[in-house]
Scaffold this motif. Structure first.
Motif, PDB file in Angstrom:
ATOM      1  N   CYS A 102      -6.864  -6.222  -9.090  1.00  0.00           N
ATOM      2  CA  CYS A 102      -5.508  -5.787  -9.450  1.00  0.00           C
ATOM      3  C   CYS A 102      -4.633  -7.024  -9.672  1.00  0.00           C
ATOM      4  O   CYS A 102      -4.715  -7.977  -8.893  1.00  0.00           O
ATOM      5  N   HIS A 137      -1.562  -7.376  -9.215  1.00  0.00           N
ATOM      6  CA  HIS A 137      -0.540  -7.534  -8.185  1.00  0.00           C
ATOM      7  C   HIS A 137      -1.205  -7.797  -6.820  1.00  0.00           C
ATOM      8  O   HIS A 137      -0.991  -8.859  -6.226  1.00  0.00           O
ATOM      9  N   ASN A 138      -1.997  -6.824  -6.398  1.00  0.00           N
ATOM     10  CA  ASN A 138      -2.833  -6.960  -5.191  1.00  0.00           C
ATOM     11  C   ASN A 138      -2.050  -7.311  -3.913  1.00  0.00           C
ATOM     12  O   ASN A 138      -2.587  -7.994  -3.046  1.00  0.00           O
ATOM     13  N   LYS A 139      -0.786  -6.880  -3.843  1.00  0.00           N
ATOM     14  CA  LYS A 139       0.015  -7.266  -2.671  1.00  0.00           C
ATOM     15  C   LYS A 139       0.642  -6.076  -1.957  1.00  0.00           C
ATOM     16  O   LYS A 139       1.451  -6.277  -1.047  1.00  0.00           O
ATOM     17  N   CYS A 140       0.343  -4.845  -2.366  1.00  0.00           N
ATOM     18  CA  CYS A 140       0.972  -3.702  -1.701  1.00  0.00           C
ATOM     19  C   CYS A 140       0.449  -3.607  -0.256  1.00  0.00           C
ATOM     20  O   CYS A 140      -0.762  -3.718  -0.028  1.00  0.00           O
ATOM     21  N   PHE A 178      -0.071  -1.319   1.835  1.00  0.00           N
ATOM     22  CA  PHE A 178      -0.937  -0.218   2.295  1.00  0.00           C
ATOM     23  C   PHE A 178      -2.302  -0.224   1.615  1.00  0.00           C
ATOM     24  O   PHE A 178      -3.171   0.556   1.970  1.00  0.00           O
ATOM     25  N   CYS A 179      -2.474  -1.094   0.615  1.00  0.00           N
ATOM     26  CA  CYS A 179      -3.627  -0.968  -0.290  1.00  0.00           C
ATOM     27  C   CYS A 179      -4.732  -1.963   0.035  1.00  0.00           C
ATOM     28  O   CYS A 179      -4.488  -3.163   0.150  1.00  0.00           O
ATOM     29  N   MET A 231      -7.695  -1.607  -1.817  1.00  0.00           N
ATOM     30  CA  MET A 231      -8.669  -1.328  -2.879  1.00  0.00           C
ATOM     31  C   MET A 231      -9.337  -2.585  -3.450  1.00  0.00           C
ATOM     32  O   MET A 231     -10.530  -2.619  -3.652  1.00  0.00           O
ATOM     33  N   TYR A 232      -8.533  -3.579  -3.769  1.00  0.00           N
ATOM     34  CA  TYR A 232      -9.102  -4.739  -4.484  1.00  0.00           C
ATOM     35  C   TYR A 232      -8.962  -6.027  -3.683  1.00  0.00           C
ATOM     36  O   TYR A 232      -8.930  -7.110  -4.247  1.00  0.00           O
ATOM     37  N   GLU A 235       4.594   5.263  -6.312  1.00  0.00           N
ATOM     38  CA  GLU A 235       4.410   5.254  -4.849  1.00  0.00           C
ATOM     39  C   GLU A 235       5.611   5.881  -4.133  1.00  0.00           C
ATOM     40  O   GLU A 235       5.478   6.800  -3.370  1.00  0.00           O
ATOM     41  N   LYS A 255       5.872  -3.688  -3.318  1.00  0.00           N
ATOM     42  CA  LYS A 255       5.379  -3.161  -4.595  1.00  0.00           C
ATOM     43  C   LYS A 255       5.609  -4.152  -5.752  1.00  0.00           C
ATOM     44  O   LYS A 255       4.923  -4.114  -6.778  1.00  0.00           O
TER      45      LYS A 255
HETATM   46  S1  SF4 Z   1      -1.435  -0.069  -4.897  1.00  0.00           S
HETATM   47 FE1  SF4 Z   1      -3.140  -1.551  -4.828  1.00  0.00          FE
HETATM   48  S2  SF4 Z   1      -3.996  -1.444  -6.887  1.00  0.00           S
HETATM   49 FE2  SF4 Z   1      -1.958  -0.511  -7.020  1.00  0.00          FE
HETATM   50  S3  SF4 Z   1      -0.565  -2.196  -7.579  1.00  0.00           S
HETATM   51 FE3  SF4 Z   1      -0.569  -2.111  -5.333  1.00  0.00          FE
HETATM   52  S4  SF4 Z   1      -2.143  -3.575  -4.728  1.00  0.00           S
HETATM   53 FE4  SF4 Z   1      -2.512  -3.113  -6.888  1.00  0.00          FE
END
Ligand code: SF4
Length: 289
Positions: A25, A27-30, A32-33, A35-36, A131, A143
């Motif tokens: 991703c 961004h890769n900084k949320c 709660f996430c 995933m990546y 979100e 976000k």
């Molecule tokens: S939720 Fe996860 S995949 Fe989506 S923008 Fe945020 S960090 Fe990236």
């Protein structure tokens, strides 16, 4: 077909051919996430992507839909995306729709003309994570965009004739901000008017910042019943005629689906029944991402 790491796709792309156009991703900084988290964002070479599509053609007789993964494949330059879409059209002519994950940033980096060209070349749907419509929550979760920016990005996608699917995460405001989450999210959705609205329910993943916040007690999770109350508040305030509403993801405690605004009262009734204990919530161990 070559895949790197775990692959994610929207629930509605369950039967689509997944082509990994980016890794990770952008961004890769949320908070709660997860995933990546194990991937550093990069765009795969156009030759590799095209080769994967050609291989899929040899493997599968009929491919009705294609989803371009990973997170934010709209980051790929327009000229290259057009080459990918053209290759799909030439080699898989029966493909009726190509979908993609998009972020507010990747959408705003594209001009209206770019998006229209992509639409004409076959890009049929973009999935955008709102979100929450609350700026306070968006800041808390890191976000990287505020509500207005995400709304404008969504409107831009729709303005180019590409279907817009937006995701909200139930419970993202915790006990402190649940009402603001419901009300501000409804406002943002009412402005964006997506074609599809999907609700996931917050799951706390090990290794995320949110996990630490829950552990130290600074973030208090909602119970399934409180999530239903929040969703009820959201639905009462939504005005999004024709929007297909889905809350039937593996993470949701209650499965809901309908078309707004037509089915709003029906959905509200289902939530009320669940709040009053007449419908059971999904057991925690049955939930997933
Ligand atoms: S939720 Fe996860 S995949 Fe989506 S923008 Fe945020 S960090 Fe990236």
């Amino acid at each position: 077909m070559r895949y790197e790491g775990s692959i994610y796709r929207p629930p509605s792309e369950a039967w689509s051919l997944i082509v990994q156009a980016t890794i990770g991703c952008s961004h890769n900084k949320c908070s709660f996430c997860s995933m990546y988290k194990d991937k550093k964002f990069r765009i795969r070479s156009i030759e590799d992507i095209i080769q994967d599509i050609s291989e899929a053609r040899m493997l599968y007789k009929s491919i009705k839909r294609i989803f371009l993964a990973d997170g934010d494949a709209l980051m790929i330059k327009t000229a290259e995306l057009l080459k990918i879409l053209e290759h799909i059209r030439n080699t898989i002519p029966e493909c009726g729709r190509v979908g993609i994950y998009a972020s507010p940033r990747s959408i705003m980096l594209k001009s209206h003309e770019d998006l229209k060209l992509l639409r004409e070349a076959g890009l049929g749907i973009a999935y955008l994570g709102l979100e929450s419509g609350s700026d306070e929550i968006l800041k808390n979760i890191n976000k990287g965009a505020d509500s207005q920016e995400i709304v404008e990005a969504g409107q831009k996608v729709k303005g180019a004739g590409i279907l817009l699917s937006v995701t909200l995460i139930s419970g993202l405001g915790g006990k402190q901000l649940w009402k603001e989450h419901a009300l501000e999210s409804a406002k943002a959705i009412n402005k964006m008017k997506p074609d599809f609205l999907g609700l996931l329910t917050l799951m706390v993943e090990l290794g995320t910042k949110l996990y630490e916040e829950v552990e130290e007690g600074s973030f208090k999770l909602l119970t399934p019943r409180e999530i239903a109350v929040e969703t009820l508040e959201l639905l009462r305030n939504l005005d999004c005629e024709g929007c297909v509403f889905r809350s039937n993801h593996a993470s949701n405690y209650l499965s809901l689906k309908g078309t707004l605004n037509r089915d709003r009262e029906l959905l509200i009734n289902q939530l009320q029944e669940a709040i009053e204990g007449e419908i059971d919530f999904k057991e925690e161990y049955l939930r997933g991402l």
